[in-house]
Motif scaffolding. Structure first.
Motif, PDB file in Angstrom:
ATOM      1  N   UNK A  41       0.806  -1.215   0.000  1.00  9.00           N
ATOM      2  CA  UNK A  41       0.000   0.000   0.000  1.00  9.00           C
ATOM      3  C   UNK A  41       0.835   1.260   0.000  1.00  9.00           C
ATOM      4  N   UNK A  42       0.131   2.390   0.181  1.00 13.95           N
ATOM      5  CA  UNK A  42       0.812   3.690   0.131  1.00 13.95           C
ATOM      6  C   UNK A  42       0.020   4.723   0.919  1.00 13.95           C
ATOM      7  N   UNK A  43       0.725   5.789   1.298  1.00 17.39           N
ATOM      8  CA  UNK A  43       0.079   6.979   1.848  1.00 17.39           C
ATOM      9  C   UNK A  43       0.227   8.058   0.787  1.00 17.39           C
ATOM     10  N   UNK A  44      -0.914   8.564   0.336  1.00 13.00           N
ATOM     11  CA  UNK A  44      -0.962   9.560  -0.723  1.00 13.00           C
ATOM     12  C   UNK A  44      -1.188  10.929  -0.104  1.00 13.00           C
ATOM     13  N   UNK A  73      -7.569  11.234   5.936  1.00 12.78           N
ATOM     14  CA  UNK A  73      -7.280  12.310   6.891  1.00 12.78           C
ATOM     15  C   UNK A  73      -7.101  13.581   6.070  1.00 12.78           C
ATOM     16  N   UNK A  74      -7.110  14.752   6.730  1.00 11.48           N
ATOM     17  CA  UNK A  74      -6.848  15.972   5.962  1.00 11.48           C
ATOM     18  C   UNK A  74      -5.502  15.857   5.228  1.00 11.48           C
ATOM     19  N   UNK A  75      -5.537  16.001   3.925  1.00  8.35           N
ATOM     20  CA  UNK A  75      -4.347  15.993   3.058  1.00  8.35           C
ATOM     21  C   UNK A  75      -3.673  14.637   2.896  1.00  8.35           C
ATOM     22  N   UNK A  76      -4.295  13.549   3.375  1.00  7.18           N
ATOM     23  CA  UNK A  76      -3.700  12.219   3.214  1.00  7.18           C
ATOM     24  C   UNK A  76      -4.777  11.168   2.995  1.00  7.18           C
ATOM     25  N   UNK A  77      -4.400  10.137   2.240  1.00  4.31           N
ATOM     26  CA  UNK A  77      -5.249   8.966   2.048  1.00  4.31           C
ATOM     27  C   UNK A  77      -4.350   7.737   2.151  1.00  4.31           C
ATOM     28  N   UNK A  78      -4.767   6.764   2.930  1.00  2.00           N
ATOM     29  CA  UNK A  78      -4.051   5.494   3.016  1.00  2.00           C
ATOM     30  C   UNK A  78      -4.747   4.484   2.123  1.00  2.00           C
ATOM     31  N   UNK A  79      -3.981   3.839   1.240  1.00  3.74           N
ATOM     32  CA  UNK A  79      -4.573   2.853   0.331  1.00  3.74           C
ATOM     33  C   UNK A  79      -3.857   1.516   0.461  1.00  3.74           C
ATOM     34  N   UNK A  80      -4.638   0.470   0.165  1.00  2.00           N
ATOM     35  CA  UNK A  80      -4.098  -0.891   0.072  1.00  2.00           C
ATOM     36  C   UNK A  80      -4.120  -1.267  -1.389  1.00  2.00           C
ATOM     37  N   UNK A  81      -3.088  -1.942  -1.835  1.00  2.00           N
ATOM     38  CA  UNK A  81      -3.056  -2.436  -3.212  1.00  2.00           C
ATOM     39  C   UNK A  81      -3.807  -3.754  -3.258  1.00  2.00           C
TER      40      UNK A  81
END
Length: 84
Positions: A41-44, A73-81
């Motif tokens: 995953x990643x933090x965007x 969250x404000x200014x961030x999104x956590x995603x799973x691949x």
């Protein structure tokens, strides 16, 4: 490690900004900065995290990844691949 040694070691590193391209439609793509990137995953970093759909495709280093939003969250999104 002493501060002077640490500073010398850190100055030898080249920090590269990681970016990704989110596909939001057939002809609409948004380039984003990645704060963190792992195999799963990643933090965007994004100004409008609530504007992203729950699932989308993102291209990172010429590889297309299916992404699922795990948190926002404000200014961030956590995603799973997701597995293809």
């Amino acid at each position: 490690m002493k501060d002077t040694n640490r500073a010398r070691v850190m100055s030898s590193f080249t920090f590269m900004k990681k970016t990704g391209a989110i596909q939001l439609g057939p002809e609409h793509q948004v380039t984003v900065e990645l704060e963190s990137l792992t195999g799963s995953g990643a933090i965007i970093l994004i100004d409008a995290p609530f504007s992203l759909p729950e699932t989308f495709d993102m291209t990172i280093r010429h590889q297309r990844k299916a992404c699922r939003v795990m948190w926002r969250m404000p200014n961030q999104v956590g995603v799973r691949f997701d597995e293809a």
